[in-house]
Design an enzyme around this catalytic site. Structure first.
Site, PDB file in Angstrom:
ATOM      1  N   THR A 128       0.690  -1.103   0.124  1.00 52.52           N
ATOM      2  CA  THR A 128       0.010  -0.085   0.024  1.00 52.52           C
ATOM      3  C   THR A 128       0.882   1.224  -0.032  1.00 52.52           C
ATOM      4  O   THR A 128       1.925   1.437   0.705  1.00 52.52           O
ATOM      5  CB  THR A 128      -0.899   0.091   1.114  1.00 52.52           C
ATOM      6  OG1 THR A 128      -1.748  -1.160   1.133  1.00 52.52           O
ATOM      7  CG2 THR A 128      -1.680   1.224   1.206  1.00 52.52           C
ATOM      8  N   GLY A 133      -4.354   2.666  -2.704  1.00 54.05           N
ATOM      9  CA  GLY A 133      -5.027   1.545  -1.793  1.00 54.05           C
ATOM     10  C   GLY A 133      -5.535   0.325  -2.545  1.00 54.05           C
ATOM     11  O   GLY A 133      -4.988  -0.432  -2.752  1.00 54.05           O
ATOM     12  N   THR A 160       2.233  -3.477   8.345  1.00 56.35           N
ATOM     13  CA  THR A 160       2.111  -4.359   9.489  1.00 56.35           C
ATOM     14  C   THR A 160       3.512  -4.682   9.876  1.00 56.35           C
ATOM     15  O   THR A 160       4.365  -5.504   8.795  1.00 56.35           O
ATOM     16  CB  THR A 160       1.057  -5.240   9.567  1.00 56.35           C
ATOM     17  OG1 THR A 160      -0.056  -4.660   9.455  1.00 56.35           O
ATOM     18  CG2 THR A 160       1.028  -5.910  10.862  1.00 56.35           C
ATOM     19  N   HIS A 343     -24.150  -4.952  26.481  1.00 55.38           N
ATOM     20  CA  HIS A 343     -23.405  -4.414  27.474  1.00 55.38           C
ATOM     21  C   HIS A 343     -24.114  -3.241  28.121  1.00 55.38           C
ATOM     22  O   HIS A 343     -23.575  -2.676  29.282  1.00 55.38           O
ATOM     23  CB  HIS A 343     -22.012  -4.199  27.507  1.00 55.38           C
ATOM     24  CG  HIS A 343     -21.325  -5.563  27.478  1.00 55.38           C
ATOM     25  ND1 HIS A 343     -21.217  -6.819  26.565  1.00 55.38           N
ATOM     26  CD2 HIS A 343     -20.395  -6.140  28.518  1.00 55.38           C
ATOM     27  CE1 HIS A 343     -20.582  -7.800  27.043  1.00 55.38           C
ATOM     28  NE2 HIS A 343     -19.903  -7.318  28.172  1.00 55.38           N
ATOM     29  N   GLY A 344     -24.855  -2.415  27.398  1.00 59.11           N
ATOM     30  CA  GLY A 344     -25.467  -1.037  27.806  1.00 59.11           C
ATOM     31  C   GLY A 344     -24.140  -0.341  28.080  1.00 59.11           C
ATOM     32  O   GLY A 344     -23.031  -0.300  27.248  1.00 59.11           O
ATOM     33  N   GLU A 368      -6.528  -5.299   3.521  1.00 60.71           N
ATOM     34  CA  GLU A 368      -6.504  -6.611   2.531  1.00 60.71           C
ATOM     35  C   GLU A 368      -7.588  -6.770   1.764  1.00 60.71           C
ATOM     36  O   GLU A 368      -8.296  -7.898   1.650  1.00 60.71           O
ATOM     37  CB  GLU A 368      -6.217  -7.737   3.154  1.00 60.71           C
ATOM     38  CG  GLU A 368      -4.761  -7.677   3.868  1.00 60.71           C
ATOM     39  CD  GLU A 368      -4.050  -9.152   4.319  1.00 60.71           C
ATOM     40  OE1 GLU A 368      -4.329 -10.107   3.646  1.00 60.71           O
ATOM     41  OE2 GLU A 368      -3.608  -9.163   5.347  1.00 60.71           O
ATOM     42  N   GLU A 372     -15.976  -3.323  -0.378  1.00 56.90           N
ATOM     43  CA  GLU A 372     -16.152  -3.123  -1.763  1.00 56.90           C
ATOM     44  C   GLU A 372     -15.437  -3.378  -2.809  1.00 56.90           C
ATOM     45  O   GLU A 372     -15.856  -4.084  -3.660  1.00 56.90           O
ATOM     46  CB  GLU A 372     -16.162  -1.428  -1.751  1.00 56.90           C
ATOM     47  CG  GLU A 372     -17.076  -0.624  -0.917  1.00 56.90           C
ATOM     48  CD  GLU A 372     -16.820  -0.434   0.294  1.00 56.90           C
ATOM     49  OE1 GLU A 372     -15.566  -0.776   0.977  1.00 56.90           O
ATOM     50  OE2 GLU A 372     -17.459  -0.181   1.295  1.00 56.90           O
TER      51      GLU A 372
END
Lengths: 384, 265
Positions: A128, A133, A160, A343-344, A368, A372
């Site tokens: 990327t 992208g 990463t 969990h509110g 990855e 879309e």
């Protein structure tokens, strides 16, 4: 042809082994590492010691000699506890060492795979760019031949594992020419850390996976020898597409694990939380939410394992990988969202893991291949 | 050197509920695990192998066919070989019949230099099987090991009993039972799992294979009869101490003293 919906004992053993490790070693530290944005070298090494890197690489190259289903179960089990560590493992396997295993020369395999498979080192996958992208073919990073060497210039972003203290280098995809129709030709290079002109800088302040390492890379007249070319010059785009097909299986596994973790937390909470005189899980409105979550997870798991099975059988799996990644990441979003809802107010607080799951799932519909782009891949595969 | 570790498959007691009517464990849907102390015994054996080198580690269990899964786990952790004594005739065994059966299985897989057992199992908690195996075999036994130093000919064991520590050595062959304090069991590795499922397997031993006396196995060979098992009902007997700060604190101290809950000075 037989149809079996039972995982074999080996796969169940892999699940039990990774679950025990993740519960005992990752769960107690996941929240704090995430909060501090700290990549943990020691935890990465520990994950390496139990064999979470190089899972599909044969033993003679330093790997663990397991199949794709085993690997995907391992990623799922880590993601069930923590997206950050799952990202380190999934990127380490699918993006860092897989291209070297599948496309590297024997020399490159022997040079890099043993330490990558031990978890003593990590490798990034530099595809990327700031302006490339979804349109990965538009990358601007270039490599020009200079005698026996290549000179690289350009930049990469959102990579990463590329700037951890144990990163060995990054596989950089660069434009190296154009074909007869004028389309750019790409080549991948293994660029080691410490090469003059090459820098990898950690990117901070992420929404999610804050304990995993993300880097931006700058290449300024970086000189590498021809030995750094991954496989053959001109193969880069093909290598990248194939790597992404496999990578999508591991992102799908992260979605599945994230959904499973969020669902378990929500079920436990719903059984404990009393409102109107009884546990909220006894309220139909909550129990139906949990039923839907469980159903989506089962469907996602069955389909993902089938896609992995195809990969293990050396059958085409690109369409299935795209579907699995799209479906698992979208149900992770739905399940994590409902888990917070159940969990509110507590679900908005960092004391509860669902807050982290809710943030962690958000990348999965982007990295990855965005949802879309995946719909584009699937629609092409079905003949649209 | 040949070390045999005895392993029991037990229900995960963290997940177990008790049927209040019958007083028995509800085993349905409860995952089966390797008895935790047996895992420590296996770890001790693997450490001895790493230290001495030329050591074979075998695991042995008695149980139904599904106990083979737990032995596979032991193989994944690094055991070299696994045997499961599995026969309908073994069913219903108490600790004595179990120990006799395991002792006969050990004779079958002899020569054995060192037998390591977990001190006790989390389901029955009797701590009897290890010592009884040693008696059946007529070999020395050392219990509740917290440290084991093994050599080719002998074993030295340190155990802790509160303020007292005991160090004993015995000539091999011997049997040692192991507690949780001895080590921290390793995790299963992916390579270990791959190797176990590729190269290893669980070998079955029937009553024919191990030449048992039919009167000493299974329900027939079990003198124990369980009259009733039950979970004691513990009510909370609260006591309220009233008064100002001084009366209150003295009242608490006197209560604790009366219950023997304060350390003696």
């Amino acid at each position: 042809m037989s149809l079996s919906y039972q995982l074999d004992e080996k796969h169940e053993m892999v699940r039990a082994a990774v679950r025990e490790f993740a519960e005992c070693e990752i769960r107690p530290v996941a929240g704090a590492l995430e909060e501090k944005e700290a990549f943990s070298v020691s935890l990465t090494r520990q994950m390496g010691e139990i064999g979470l890197f190089g899972m599909i690489v044969p033993e003679h190259l330093g790997g663990q000699g397991l199949d794709y289903v085993s690997y995907i179960i391992a990623v799922e089990e880590i993601a069930r506890i923590d997206g950050s560590q799952a990202a380190t493992v999934a990127a380490g396997n699918s993006l860092g060492l897989s291209p070297i295993y599948y496309f590297g020369t024997l020399e490159q395999q022997q040079r890099y795979l043993p330490e990558l498979c031990r978890g003593d080192a990590l490798m990034g996958f530099g595809l990327t760019e700031a302006n490339a992208g979804s349109d990965a073919g538009a990358s601007k990073t270039r490599a020009v031949k200079d005698g026996d060497d290549w000179i690289l210039n350009g930049s990469k972003i959102f990579i990463t594992n590329a700037a951890t203290p144990i990163t060995r280098g990054t596989i950089i995809q660069a434009v190296t020419g154009s074909d007869s129709r004028g389309k750019p030709e790409h080549t991948c290079f293994v660029v080691e850390n410490g090469t003059p002109g090459y820098t990898a800088t950690p990117m901070k302040h992420k929404l999610m996976w804050r304990a995993s390492n993300t880097a931006e890379i700058s290449l300024s007249d970086v000189r590498v020898s021809r030995d750094a070319v991954l496989g053959q010059p001109g193969d880069g785009f093909k290598q990248m597409l194939s790597t992404l097909d496999r990578g999508r299986l591991s992102i799908a596994a992260m979605g599945l694990g994230c959904a499973q973790g969020a669902y378990e937390a929500a079920l436990k909470y719903a059984n404990e939380r009393v409102q109107f005189g009884r546990p909220i899980s006894k309220q139909q409105v909550i129990s139906f939410k949990l039923a839907d979550m469980a159903m989506k997870i089962e469907l996602a798991r069955n389909f993902l394992y089938r896609a992995c099975w195809l990969a293990d059988q050396h059958q085409p799996f690109g369409k299935e990988a795209a579907m699995a990644k799209l479906y698992c990441s979208e149900i992770a979003k739905e399940v994590a969202d409902e888990a917070v809802q159940i969990h509110g107010g507590y679900g908005l607080m960092k004391e509860y893991d669902v807050e982290r799951f809710y943030r962690d799932q958000r990348l999965l519909q982007i990295g990855e291949g965005t949802s879309e782009v995946l719909r584009m891949v699937i629609s092409r595969a079905i003949g649209c | 050197m040949h070390i045999v570790v005895t392993i029991k498959q037990v229900p995960d007691t963290n997940e177990v509920r008790i049927d209040k009517k019958t007083g028995t464990l509800i085993r349905e849907g409860v995952p089966a695990i390797m008895n935790p102390e047996d895992k420590h015994a296996l770890e001790a054996a693997l450490c001895i192998r790493e230290e001495l080198g030329d050591v074979k580690v075998t695991v042995l269990s008695m149980g139904p066919p599904q106990a083979g899964n737990t032995l596979m786990e032991a193989l994944c952790l690094g055991a070299d070989e696994a045997f499961l004594a599995c026969d309908k005739a073994f069913a219903g065994a108490d600790t004595l019949a179990t120990a006799y059966t395991l002792a006969m299985a050990l004779k079958k897989i002899a020569p054995v230099d060192l037998v390591l057992c977990g001190s006790q199992a989390i389901d029955g908690d009797t701590a009897q099987v290890g010592p009884q195996i040693a008696e059946c075999l007529g070999i020395p036994q050392i219990t509740y090991a917290e440290r084991i130093k093994a050599s080719e000919k002998s074993v030295e064991v340190e155990s802790g009993f509160g303020a007292v520590r005991r160090r004993v050595s015995a000539d091999l062959p011997a049997l040692v039972t192991v507690g949780k304090a001895i080590n921290r069991p390793r995790y299963k590795t992916m390579k270990g799992i791959a190797a176990a499922f590729r190269d290893k397997g669980v070998q079955l031993l029937t009553s024919q294979d191990i030449k048992v006396n039919p009167g000493r196995i299974g329900l027939t060979g079990s003198p124990t009869s369980v009259k009733k098992t039950f979970v004691p009902e513990l009510g909370r007997a609260g006591r309220i101490i009233d008064g100002g700060p001084e009366t209150l604190s003295l009242g608490i101290i006197h209560t604790l003293e009366a219950e023997n809950l304060l350390p003696k000075s």
